[in-house]
Design a protein around this motif. Structure first.
Motif, PDB file in Angstrom:
ATOM      1  N   ALA A  53      51.742  18.283 -54.830  1.00 16.17           N
ATOM      2  CA  ALA A  53      52.962  18.862 -54.268  1.00 16.17           C
ATOM      3  C   ALA A  53      52.709  20.180 -53.559  1.00 16.17           C
ATOM      4  CB  ALA A  53      53.994  19.059 -55.377  1.00 16.17           C
ATOM      5  N   HIS A  54      51.635  20.854 -53.914  1.00 16.38           N
ATOM      6  CA  HIS A  54      51.235  22.130 -53.319  1.00 16.38           C
ATOM      7  C   HIS A  54      49.751  22.271 -53.562  1.00 16.38           C
ATOM      8  CE1 HIS A  54      50.707  26.557 -53.163  1.00 16.38           C
ATOM      9  NE2 HIS A  54      51.715  26.546 -52.293  1.00 16.38           N
ATOM     10  N   ARG A  55      49.069  23.002 -52.712  1.00 14.52           N
ATOM     11  CA  ARG A  55      47.611  23.096 -52.842  1.00 14.52           C
ATOM     12  C   ARG A  55      47.190  23.722 -54.173  1.00 14.52           C
ATOM     13  NH1 ARG A  55      45.978  28.314 -51.545  1.00 14.52           N
ATOM     14  NH2 ARG A  55      47.513  29.614 -50.470  1.00 14.52           N
ATOM     15  N   GLU A  56      48.095  24.482 -54.818  1.00 18.47           N
ATOM     16  CA  GLU A  56      47.780  25.087 -56.104  1.00 18.47           C
ATOM     17  C   GLU A  56      48.346  24.291 -57.279  1.00 18.47           C
ATOM     18  OE1 GLU A  56      48.640  29.325 -56.280  1.00 18.47           O
ATOM     19  OE2 GLU A  56      48.488  29.451 -54.098  1.00 18.47           O
ATOM     20  N   ALA A  57      49.068  23.218 -56.998  1.00 21.72           N
ATOM     21  CA  ALA A  57      49.694  22.428 -58.060  1.00 21.72           C
ATOM     22  C   ALA A  57      48.692  21.468 -58.690  1.00 21.72           C
ATOM     23  CB  ALA A  57      50.886  21.658 -57.507  1.00 21.72           C
ATOM     24  N   SER A  58      49.066  20.945 -59.842  1.00 16.86           N
ATOM     25  CA  SER A  58      48.251  19.937 -60.515  1.00 16.86           C
ATOM     26  C   SER A  58      48.066  18.721 -59.605  1.00 16.86           C
ATOM     27  CB  SER A  58      48.934  19.520 -61.822  1.00 16.86           C
ATOM     28  OG  SER A  58      48.213  18.503 -62.466  1.00 16.86           O
ATOM     29  N   LEU A  59      46.936  18.059 -59.710  1.00 13.94           N
ATOM     30  CA  LEU A  59      46.615  16.948 -58.812  1.00 13.94           C
ATOM     31  C   LEU A  59      47.546  15.747 -58.992  1.00 13.94           C
ATOM     32  CD1 LEU A  59      42.703  16.977 -58.963  1.00 13.94           C
ATOM     33  CD2 LEU A  59      44.210  17.922 -57.183  1.00 13.94           C
ATOM     34  N   ALA A  62      55.463  15.585 -53.839  1.00 11.76           N
ATOM     35  CA  ALA A  62      56.732  16.109 -53.355  1.00 11.76           C
ATOM     36  C   ALA A  62      57.012  15.617 -51.945  1.00 11.76           C
ATOM     37  CB  ALA A  62      56.743  17.634 -53.376  1.00 11.76           C
ATOM     38  N   ASP A  63      58.297  15.492 -51.630  1.00  7.66           N
ATOM     39  CA  ASP A  63      58.735  15.360 -50.251  1.00  7.66           C
ATOM     40  C   ASP A  63      59.805  16.431 -50.035  1.00  7.66           C
ATOM     41  OD1 ASP A  63      61.169  14.297 -51.262  1.00  7.66           O
ATOM     42  OD2 ASP A  63      60.438  12.250 -51.097  1.00  7.66           O
ATOM     43  N   LYS A  64      60.626  16.310 -49.025  1.00  7.36           N
ATOM     44  CA  LYS A  64      61.571  17.391 -48.732  1.00  7.36           C
ATOM     45  C   LYS A  64      62.706  17.494 -49.742  1.00  7.36           C
ATOM     46  CE  LYS A  64      64.315  14.647 -45.446  1.00  7.36           C
ATOM     47  NZ  LYS A  64      64.784  14.566 -44.035  1.00  7.36           N
ATOM     48  N   ASN A  65      62.903  16.475 -50.562  1.00  2.00           N
ATOM     49  CA  ASN A  65      63.995  16.495 -51.546  1.00  2.00           C
ATOM     50  C   ASN A  65      63.547  16.335 -52.986  1.00  2.00           C
ATOM     51  OD1 ASN A  65      65.458  14.704 -49.012  1.00  2.00           O
ATOM     52  ND2 ASN A  65      66.486  16.548 -49.756  1.00  2.00           N
ATOM     53  N   ILE A  66      62.372  15.744 -53.203  1.00  2.00           N
ATOM     54  CA  ILE A  66      61.928  15.336 -54.535  1.00  2.00           C
ATOM     55  C   ILE A  66      60.679  16.105 -54.945  1.00  2.00           C
ATOM     56  CG2 ILE A  66      60.999  13.420 -55.902  1.00  2.00           C
ATOM     57  CD1 ILE A  66      63.872  13.005 -55.375  1.00  2.00           C
ATOM     58  N   PHE A  67      60.605  16.421 -56.247  1.00  2.00           N
ATOM     59  CA  PHE A  67      59.403  17.048 -56.797  1.00  2.00           C
ATOM     60  C   PHE A  67      58.998  16.285 -58.046  1.00  2.00           C
ATOM     61  CE2 PHE A  67      56.790  20.026 -59.106  1.00  2.00           C
ATOM     62  CZ  PHE A  67      56.146  20.774 -58.118  1.00  2.00           C
ATOM     63  N   LEU A  68      57.759  15.776 -58.063  1.00  2.00           N
ATOM     64  CA  LEU A  68      57.212  15.075 -59.219  1.00  2.00           C
ATOM     65  C   LEU A  68      56.286  16.027 -59.971  1.00  2.00           C
ATOM     66  CD1 LEU A  68      56.920  12.338 -60.758  1.00  2.00           C
ATOM     67  CD2 LEU A  68      54.878  11.939 -59.347  1.00  2.00           C
ATOM     68  N   PRO A  69      56.657  16.445 -61.189  1.00  2.00           N
ATOM     69  CA  PRO A  69      55.831  17.393 -61.950  1.00  2.00           C
ATOM     70  C   PRO A  69      54.615  16.710 -62.564  1.00  2.00           C
ATOM     71  CG  PRO A  69      57.762  16.767 -63.229  1.00  2.00           C
ATOM     72  CD  PRO A  69      57.903  16.095 -61.891  1.00  2.00           C
ATOM     73  N   PRO A  70      53.708  17.475 -63.156  1.00  2.00           N
ATOM     74  CA  PRO A  70      52.547  16.879 -63.814  1.00  2.00           C
ATOM     75  C   PRO A  70      52.969  15.906 -64.916  1.00  2.00           C
ATOM     76  CG  PRO A  70      52.234  19.239 -63.553  1.00  2.00           C
ATOM     77  CD  PRO A  70      53.658  18.951 -63.186  1.00  2.00           C
TER      78      PRO A  70
END
Length: 228
Positions: free
Chosen positions: A160-166, A170-178
């Motif tokens: 979801a971000h270069r510093e996030a867990s692999l 993410a897209d513009k509305n959704i975020f999938l956590p670790p």
């Protein structure tokens, strides 16, 4: 199912808190806490009343003199001199904090979706976690779920971000956590939707159609949170 998941979340919270201070949390014995609900586990109103009556310690968001949200998160999510960051699934130094180069306080149930910027829901540590400041900003107020829920899969960014867990996305509305954090996040949201369900000036809700709500004050995605 929401009630069951909320109970699991409360069990988790109470057991962790009980280990930290036997004196402060001496009234949190699981065998008695839910005694009045033993035959009413499908009664949402009774569950709401119970957790509202027993969860009354509202911390200041920031304080130079007393225990505040910063110190609570270090206690709850810390190990020795470090804290665990929710979206990177990694450890970092507890001090310093609060800058773009360190960690800050993530509201699992977003401020813009009903929590606001003051009051008990704003400082409720059931819905606050240490997070890498940059990844927290990337999450913003996106709903939790899997890519492809409402947007084409080719819009999905992994991680979801270069510093996030692999294992984030993410897209513009959704975020999938670790993966390791999804169950705790779901329980946190179930708690918040039950505790602040029309009282104290809040009306937090979980939905499978948050994009259709007006005003957009619903958190999603309920069916995926239940699976987590």
């Amino acid at each position: 199912m929401i009630i069951v998941a909320t109970i699991i979340g409360l069990f988790f919270y109470l057991s962790v808190e009980g280990e930290l201070s036997d004196d402060l949390y001496s009234g949190c014995d699981i065998s008695t806490y839910y005694d009045t609900l033993s035959s009413h586990l499908n009664n949402r109103g009774m569950m709401h009343d119970l957790i509202k009556k027993t969860h009354t310690n509202s911390l200041p968001y920031t304080s130079s003199k007393n225990e505040d949200v910063w110190s609570a998160l270090i206690d709850l999510d810390g190990v020795l001199t470090q804290v665990h960051l929710i979206y990177t699934d990694s450890m970092t130094n507890a001090f310093p904090h609060g800058t773009s180069e360190t960690w800050n306080r993530e509201h699992i149930f977003p401020k813009s979706l009903g929590v606001g910027t003051s009051g008990p829901a704003f400082t409720d540590v059931h819905s606050l976690k240490p997070a890498d400041a940059n990844v927290n900003s990337a999450r913003g107020n996106k709903w939790f779920g899997e890519c492809g829920t409402i947007n084409p899969m080719d819009e999905c960014v992994i991680p979801a971000h270069r510093e996030a867990s692999l294992d984030t996305a993410a897209d513009k509305n959704i975020f999938l956590p670790p993966l390791d954090e999804r169950g705790d996040i779901a329980r946190s949201l179930f708690y918040m939707a039950l505790r602040y369900d029309g009282s104290d000036g809040y009306d937090l809700k979980l939905s499978d159609c948050p994009q259709q709500e007006d005003p957009k004050t619903h958190m999603g995605y309920l069916s995926q949170l239940l699976k987590w």
